[in-house]
Design a protein around this motif. Structure first.
Motif, PDB file in Angstrom:
ATOM      1  N   GLY A   1       0.959  -1.065  -0.007  1.00 25.28           N
ATOM      2  CA  GLY A   1      -0.066  -0.067   0.047  1.00 25.28           C
ATOM      3  C   GLY A   1       0.932   1.225  -0.005  1.00 25.28           C
ATOM      4  N   ILE A   2       0.333   2.352  -0.053  1.00 27.33           N
ATOM      5  CA  ILE A   2       0.757   3.774  -0.051  1.00 27.33           C
ATOM      6  C   ILE A   2       1.573   3.784   1.178  1.00 27.33           C
ATOM      7  CG2 ILE A   2      -1.090   5.160   0.670  1.00 27.33           C
ATOM      8  CD1 ILE A   2      -0.151   7.062  -1.474  1.00 27.33           C
ATOM      9  N   GLN A   3       2.728   4.284   0.950  1.00 28.53           N
ATOM     10  CA  GLN A   3       3.467   4.886   2.201  1.00 28.53           C
ATOM     11  C   GLN A   3       3.661   6.475   2.215  1.00 28.53           C
ATOM     12  OE1 GLN A   3       5.042   2.381   4.033  1.00 28.53           O
ATOM     13  NE2 GLN A   3       3.988   1.058   2.484  1.00 28.53           N
ATOM     14  N   VAL A   4       3.350   6.759   3.650  1.00 23.53           N
ATOM     15  CA  VAL A   4       3.247   8.177   3.924  1.00 23.53           C
ATOM     16  C   VAL A   4       4.512   8.602   5.084  1.00 23.53           C
ATOM     17  CG1 VAL A   4       1.960  10.175   4.788  1.00 23.53           C
ATOM     18  CG2 VAL A   4       0.776   8.232   3.287  1.00 23.53           C
TER      19      VAL A   4
ATOM     20  N   ARG B   1       7.227  18.519   6.503  1.00 29.96           N
ATOM     21  CA  ARG B   1       7.456  17.622   5.131  1.00 29.96           C
ATOM     22  C   ARG B   1       6.392  16.481   5.093  1.00 29.96           C
ATOM     23  NH1 ARG B   1      10.469  18.239   0.208  1.00 29.96           N
ATOM     24  NH2 ARG B   1      10.185  16.494  -0.974  1.00 29.96           N
ATOM     25  N   CYS B   2       5.769  16.299   4.206  1.00 32.39           N
ATOM     26  CA  CYS B   2       5.302  14.941   3.909  1.00 32.39           C
ATOM     27  C   CYS B   2       5.523  14.302   2.637  1.00 32.39           C
ATOM     28  CB  CYS B   2       3.680  15.084   4.185  1.00 32.39           C
ATOM     29  SG  CYS B   2       2.533  13.685   3.746  1.00 32.39           S
ATOM     30  N   ASN B   3       6.065  13.190   2.558  1.00 29.88           N
ATOM     31  CA  ASN B   3       6.126  12.489   1.439  1.00 29.88           C
ATOM     32  C   ASN B   3       5.338  11.199   1.266  1.00 29.88           C
ATOM     33  OD1 ASN B   3       8.358  14.241   0.713  1.00 29.88           O
ATOM     34  ND2 ASN B   3      10.122  13.022   1.783  1.00 29.88           N
ATOM     35  N   PHE B   4       4.926  10.977   0.230  1.00 27.51           N
ATOM     36  CA  PHE B   4       3.984   9.780  -0.229  1.00 27.51           C
ATOM     37  C   PHE B   4       4.469   9.135  -1.440  1.00 27.51           C
ATOM     38  CE2 PHE B   4       1.475  12.782  -2.962  1.00 27.51           C
ATOM     39  CZ  PHE B   4       1.666  13.773  -2.581  1.00 27.51           C
ATOM     40  N   SER B   5       4.311   7.794  -1.400  1.00 31.86           N
ATOM     41  CA  SER B   5       4.903   7.014  -2.451  1.00 31.86           C
ATOM     42  C   SER B   5       4.149   6.931  -3.829  1.00 31.86           C
ATOM     43  CB  SER B   5       5.137   5.783  -1.572  1.00 31.86           C
ATOM     44  OG  SER B   5       3.873   5.156  -1.403  1.00 31.86           O
TER      45      SER B   5
END
Lengths: 111, 119
Positions: free
Chosen positions: A1-4, A22-26
Motif C-alpha cells: 500500500g501507499i507509504q506516507v 514535510r510529507c512524502n507519499f509513495s
C-alpha cells in the motif's frame, strides 16, 4: 500500500520562529489533508490540499502532486501551535475516501 | 454549526464488559468512519459505512462491531474489551461521490473523540 512519511518526527521551536513540516507519499493521491491534534486529542482540520497552495493566517500549505510531497509552513509560531501534526492521504482507487496517515510530527513551541 | 459529535468524551469500562460509543453528525455526509488511536501512534481505520454499506478493514478484530441506524448516527460496539483496547476512538465523516473523478474525494471531518479506559 501507499507509504506516507513525515519529517521531522520531533521539532522544538522558540516562540516566534518559523518552521516547515514535510510529507512524502509513495503514489499519486486523490486527497491530502493536514491535521493538528490538540492536547485533548481532537484532530483539527488545517488544510484539504491534494494539489496547489493554500494559506490560512499564519499557516500555509503546498502540495506538489507530481513530485509526491506536501509542505506545511508555520510562521511566527505560538505556544498554542504545540501538538502533533498529521498528514493523511487517500491513495488511488481509494475505496470510500479512506485516509492513510503518516506517523506525525510532534511540535513543541517554547515561550 | 455543522459538526461531528461523539459521546461520551471519556468512558471507563471493566475488562470484558461490553461498551458502546456513539457518533452523530449534522453534515449530512454519506460516509462515516471509526478510527482507533493508541498513545503516540497515528489513527488507524477500523471500518467505515458508505451509506448503509459496511466496510470492515481486514485487520479489525471481531471484538469490534458497528451499527449505522440512519444517516446521522453511527455506533461502535466493543463486545468484550481487553486491556489492549484502551485508546482514543475517533469518528469521522466525509462526502464521497460516484462520478469516478477527483471530485468524488472530499474533506474528512473528525469528532472530538472518546477516550476509553479499560480496568
Amino acid at each position: 500500500g501507499i507509504q506516507v512519511e513525515q519529517s521531522p518526527p520531533d521539532l522544538i521551536l522558540q516562540e516566534g520562529a518559523n518552521s516547515t513540516l514535510r510529507c512524502n507519499f509513495s503514489d499519486s493521491v486523490n486527497n491530502l489533508q493536514w491535521f493538528h491534534q490538540n492536547p485533548w486529542g481532537q484532530l483539527i482540520n488545517l488544510f484539504y490540499i491534494p494539489s496547489g497552495t493554500k494559506q490560512n493566517g499564519r499557516l500555509s500549505a503546498t502540495t506538489v502532486a507530481t513530485e509526491r510531497y506536501s509542505l506545511l509552513y508555520i510562521s511566527s509560531s505560538q505556544t498554542t501551535d504545540s501538538g502533533v501534526y498529521f498528514c493523511a492521504v487517500v491513495p488511488p482507487f481509494g475505496n470510500g475516501n479512506k485516509l492513510v496517515f503518516g506517523a506525525g510530527t510532534i511540535l513543541r513551541v517554547k515561550s | 454549526d455543522a459538526m461531528v459529535i461523539q459521546n461520551p468524551r471519556y468512558q471507563v469500562t471493566q475488562f470484558g464488559k461490553p461498551v458502546t460509543l456513539s457518533c452523530s453528525q449534522t453534515l449530512n455526509h454519506n460516509v462515516m468512519y471509526w478510527y482507533q488511536q493508541k498513545s503516540s501512534q497515528a489513527p488507524k481505520l477500523l471500518f467505515h459505512y458508505y451509506d448503509k454499506d459496511f466496510n470492515n478493514e481486514a485487520d479489525t478484530p471481531d471484538n469490534f462491531q458497528s451499527r449505522r441506524p440512519n444517516t446521522s448516527f453511527c455506533f461502535l460496539d466493543i463486545r468484550s474489551p481487553g486491556l489492549g483496547d484502551a485508546a482514543m476512538y475517533l469518528c469521522a465523516t466525509s462526502r464521497v461521490g460516484l462520478s469516478g473523478g477527483a471530485s468524488d474525494y472530499n474533506e474528512q471531518f473528525f469528532g472530538p473523540g472518546t477516550r476509553l479506559t479499560v480496568l
